[in-house]
Design an enzyme around this catalytic site. Structure first.
Site, PDB file in Angstrom:
ATOM      1  N   LYS A   1      -1.235  30.801  -3.641  1.00 34.14           N
ATOM      2  CA  LYS A   1      -0.487  29.557  -3.813  1.00 34.14           C
ATOM      3  C   LYS A   1       0.627  29.395  -2.786  1.00 34.14           C
ATOM      4  O   LYS A   1       0.812  28.340  -2.220  1.00 34.14           O
ATOM      5  CB  LYS A   1       0.092  29.512  -5.221  1.00 34.14           C
TER       6      LYS A   1
ATOM      7  N   CYS B   1       1.793  37.935  -3.369  1.00 36.38           N
ATOM      8  CA  CYS B   1       1.670  38.669  -4.631  1.00 36.38           C
ATOM      9  C   CYS B   1       2.633  38.075  -5.657  1.00 36.38           C
ATOM     10  O   CYS B   1       3.519  37.308  -5.319  1.00 36.38           O
ATOM     11  CB  CYS B   1       2.024  40.136  -4.419  1.00 36.38           C
TER      12      CYS B   1
ATOM     13  N   ASN C   1       6.296  42.317  -3.115  1.00 28.50           N
ATOM     14  CA  ASN C   1       5.593  41.155  -2.569  1.00 28.50           C
ATOM     15  C   ASN C   1       6.108  40.937  -1.154  1.00 28.50           C
ATOM     16  O   ASN C   1       7.292  40.674  -0.968  1.00 28.50           O
ATOM     17  CB  ASN C   1       5.897  39.917  -3.439  1.00 28.50           C
TER      18      ASN C   1
ATOM     19  N   LYS D   1     -10.021  20.266   0.522  1.00 24.49           N
ATOM     20  CA  LYS D   1     -10.226  20.563  -0.901  1.00 24.49           C
ATOM     21  C   LYS D   1     -11.609  21.171  -1.126  1.00 24.49           C
ATOM     22  O   LYS D   1     -11.764  22.165  -1.806  1.00 24.49           O
ATOM     23  CB  LYS D   1     -10.104  19.307  -1.773  1.00 24.49           C
TER      24      LYS D   1
ATOM     25  N   HIS E   1     -18.432  11.397  19.694  1.00 27.23           N
ATOM     26  CA  HIS E   1     -18.022  12.300  20.783  1.00 27.23           C
ATOM     27  C   HIS E   1     -18.405  13.750  20.474  1.00 27.23           C
ATOM     28  O   HIS E   1     -17.874  14.662  21.090  1.00 27.23           O
ATOM     29  CB  HIS E   1     -16.522  12.161  21.031  1.00 27.23           C
TER      30      HIS E   1
ATOM     31  N   ARG F   1      -0.795  33.449  -7.499  1.00 27.34           N
ATOM     32  CA  ARG F   1      -0.180  33.982  -6.285  1.00 27.34           C
ATOM     33  C   ARG F   1      -1.011  35.104  -5.660  1.00 27.34           C
ATOM     34  O   ARG F   1      -0.780  35.488  -4.519  1.00 27.34           O
ATOM     35  CB  ARG F   1       1.222  34.524  -6.599  1.00 27.34           C
TER      36      ARG F   1
ATOM     37  N   GLU G   1      -7.922  15.819   4.040  1.00 31.95           N
ATOM     38  CA  GLU G   1      -7.574  16.490   2.784  1.00 31.95           C
ATOM     39  C   GLU G   1      -8.815  16.680   1.901  1.00 31.95           C
ATOM     40  O   GLU G   1      -8.980  17.722   1.265  1.00 31.95           O
ATOM     41  CB  GLU G   1      -6.485  15.666   2.072  1.00 31.95           C
TER      42      GLU G   1
END
Ligand code: F6R
Length: 617
Positions: A612, A2, A110, A494, A513, A27, A490
């Site tokens: 975040k 938060c 928070n 994303k 595999h 956040r 990555e």
């Protein structure tokens, strides 16, 4: 998780709070609220007649903002909160601020109160009435119970009662000239200005008003008046600490004409990478004494242990490869969330490195604590000065990417990779495992990286076009080998985060595999295939999936005519050395994911279910 903001001073606070919450929205964004101390003029006895007005709403801040604008309330003292639900659904009732039975106390929080059920039953038994499903609601009731004329003292008593984590901020109509706060693990900073003082979860929330900050430490409490910030230690003793000046500017924390923070931050990467090299790599010379390790220590290193989560973990995977290749030191990389529970081995001759852009990730913090309790000396790599992990580590290397507001890590990732390269290079030089020629070549190539990133960014439209052709597919496989593998992982992360499409990053050689069974006409395979030492291998892997009718999008080295025969879509990267393709190849993948998500109409800055900094387990 938060976000918290509070202000007391000589200005009206409504806009300050809403502006701060908007900057904190990354956040948490499932509900938001503000509480304002409203003066109704003097009472008969001379004391002020005040009340606390709360405006809150489920959904994004703009839902609450509309009501706040209409409500004719304002005052010079208030608190605000943007929520990322942990206990209780994201509804209006569960949104913060929460109040006590009398409505005189308002609290934002928070973190997580682990023993809230027990506290709630006790409070209920003594007559307190609860209306929400949150853990936070026990806090105003505890303050109500402990208050006997001193709100700070009530907060200090409350701290002795709760288990868990939290940054807590409260105000009361019985003490209208002050706001009090407390910190147990979750971040809390005080901002100091001539026009008043602030509390916030992080600096961007109030950068518009001040650049002078004091970090509130764990178990400290803080009392804010319009003219003073007073900090009290765990025992309740007044301590003194001078503010530091942040070098982040409000311009960094704004979109500056970009459609989204994510896009802005992707485009800021040449700068972030340069800044992260500045002072460390100048005119062909590497200066990395800030690592704080003697040459002897570096020569004696038996192992480097790196821990991280998510995107930072992918930076660690690049670190592993360059440190092993250039410095010949074995490197182990672990997810922080695993490391902390697996009774790890720690040795004096290991170097322990934690990578975290926010410096607040609770799993990484817990892993650091675990390692330190076993005698490890911890080096943190982070982007946030004064963050908890920066302060709890034995040494800190800062990435200088500037504030990252988009929930998706982009520019902090490439800055972390730069630190990994510099570290590998520095260790390799000191240990004599890197020849002078190779060393010089790597440095020359590193100097050119910002321009090469810029070259890719200048061709963003090519990726936009490929995204336009492929965004309707339901399954994406990102394949890479060696330095292309962290980029593949990555790239998939994303895409998942911002488009909600199922995507997997996989070592190309492992396809046969198992995962190759997934491929058919509905699959897009993104091959990261620069002309490096495994080029021929990945080329065959790509042909295998192409034979299964997947659509192929290849990220290749400029001028690689051969790969063109096996791809439906192509993006050419400027050429560099094998190791540095690790950083270059992520740039087209960031842009590609961004444009797919935009084609799907998704909110890239605030993807669902994410926040975040992950300050809860
Ligand atoms: C992905 C992302 C997350 C973070 C992870 C660790 O875009 O942002 O996966 O990388 O939560 O965060 P830090 O680096 O702050 O420890």
């Amino acid at each position: 998780m938060c976000g918290i903001v509070a202000y007391i001073g000589n200005r009206n606070c409504k806009d300050i709070l809403i502006g701060g919450l908007k900057r904190l929205e990354y956040r948490g964004y499932d509900s938001a609220g503000i509480a304002i101390m409203v003066s109704k003029g003097p009472k008969k006895g001379g004391s002020a007649d005040v009340s606390i007005e709360v405006i809150k709403e489920a959904g994004k801040i703009k839902e609450m903002e509309g009501q706040a604008k209409e409500a004719r309330v304002d005052g010079k003292c208030g608190i605000g909160h943007t929520r990322w639900a942990t206990h209780g659904e994201p509804t209006k009732i569960n949104a913060h601020p929460h109040r006590d039975c009398s409505g005189k106390i308002a609290v934002i929080h928070n973190g997580i109160i682990e023993n809230f059920e027990e506290l709630k039953s006790e409070l209920k038994a003594s007559g307190h009435r609860f209306i929400s499903d949150t853990d936070t609601e026990v806090l105003p009731h505890l303050l109500e119970k402990y208050y006997d004329g001193d709100l700070l003292l009530a907060m200090q008593r409350l701290m002795g009662k709760i288990k868990g984590s939290g940054a807590i901020v409260a105000m009361s109509t019985d003490s209208p000239g002050e706001i009090v706060g407390a910190r147990i693990t979750s971040p809390l900073i005080a901002g100091v200005s001539r026009d008043g003082n602030f509390l916030a979860s992080d600096m961007p929330a109030v950068l518009e008003h001040t650049r002078n900050f004091i970090v509130i430490n764990d178990f400290e409490t803080v009392k804010l008046t319009a003219g003073k910030v007073e900090i009290f230690d765990k025992e309740g003793k007044l301590t003194s600490r001078k503010p530091f000046k942040a070098n982040w500017s409000i311009k960094n924390a704004e979109k500056s004409g970009y459609e989204d923070f994510m896009l802005k931050e992707i485009f800021e990467q040449p700068y972030g990478v340069k800044e992260s090299m500045r002072g460390r790599l100048t005119n062909g010379q590497l200066h990395f004494d800030e690592l704080g390790l003697t040459a002897e220590k570096i020569k004696d290193l038996k192992k480097v242990q790196i821990i991280a989560c998510g995107t930072s973990y992918h930076a660690a995977l690049i670190g592993k490869q360059v440190i092993e290749k250039w410095a010949k030191i074995p490197v182990e990389v672990d997810f922080s969330s695993e490391y902390r529970y697996r009774d790890p081995l720690v040795d004096e001759e290991y170097l322990f490195v934690a990578i975290t852009q926010s410096g607040e990730t609770i799993d990484t913090l817990a892993a650091i604590r675990e390692a330190r309790s076993k005698g490890a000396k911890v080096m943190a790599i982070t982007n946030v000065v004064g963050s908890t992990i920066a302060r709890e580590s034995d040494s800190v290397i800062y990435t200088h990417a500037g504030p990252e507001i988009g929930v998706c890590a982009t520019k902090t990732f490439t800055s972390q990779i730069i630190i990994m390269y510099l570290m590998g290079l520095y260790f390799g030089k000191i240990r004599g495992s890197l020849g002078i020629e190779d060393y010089g070549k790597i440095i020359d190539e590193l100097h050119m990286i910002p321009n090469k990133i810029q070259n890719i960014l200048n061709r963003a439209d090519e990726l936009k076009e490929i995204a336009r052709h492929t965004f309707k597919h339901k399954c994406f496989l990102f394949l890479g080998r060696i330095f292309g593998l962290p980029a593949a992982l990555e790239g998939a992360l994303k895409l998942k985060e911002i488009s909600y499409i199922h995507a997997e990053g996989y070592p190309a050689g492992e396809m046969k595999h198992g995962p190759i069974a997934l491929t058919d006409t509905r699959t897009v395979v993104v091959g990261i295939m620069p002309e490096d030492s495994v080029y021929d291998k990945i080329l065959s892997n790509i042909q295998e999936v192409r034979a299964r009718k997947a659509t192929i999008f290849s990220i290749i080295s400029e001028g690689d005519e051969n790969s063109k025969k096996y791809a439906d879509h192509l993006f050419e990267m400027p050429r560099t050395i094998e190791e540095l393709y690790g950083i270059l190849s992520i740039i087209p993948l960031q842009l590609y994911s961004y444009y797919i998500a935009k084609n799907l109409g998704k909110d890239v800055d605030q993807p669902r279910n994410l926040a975040k900094s992950v300050t809860v387990e």
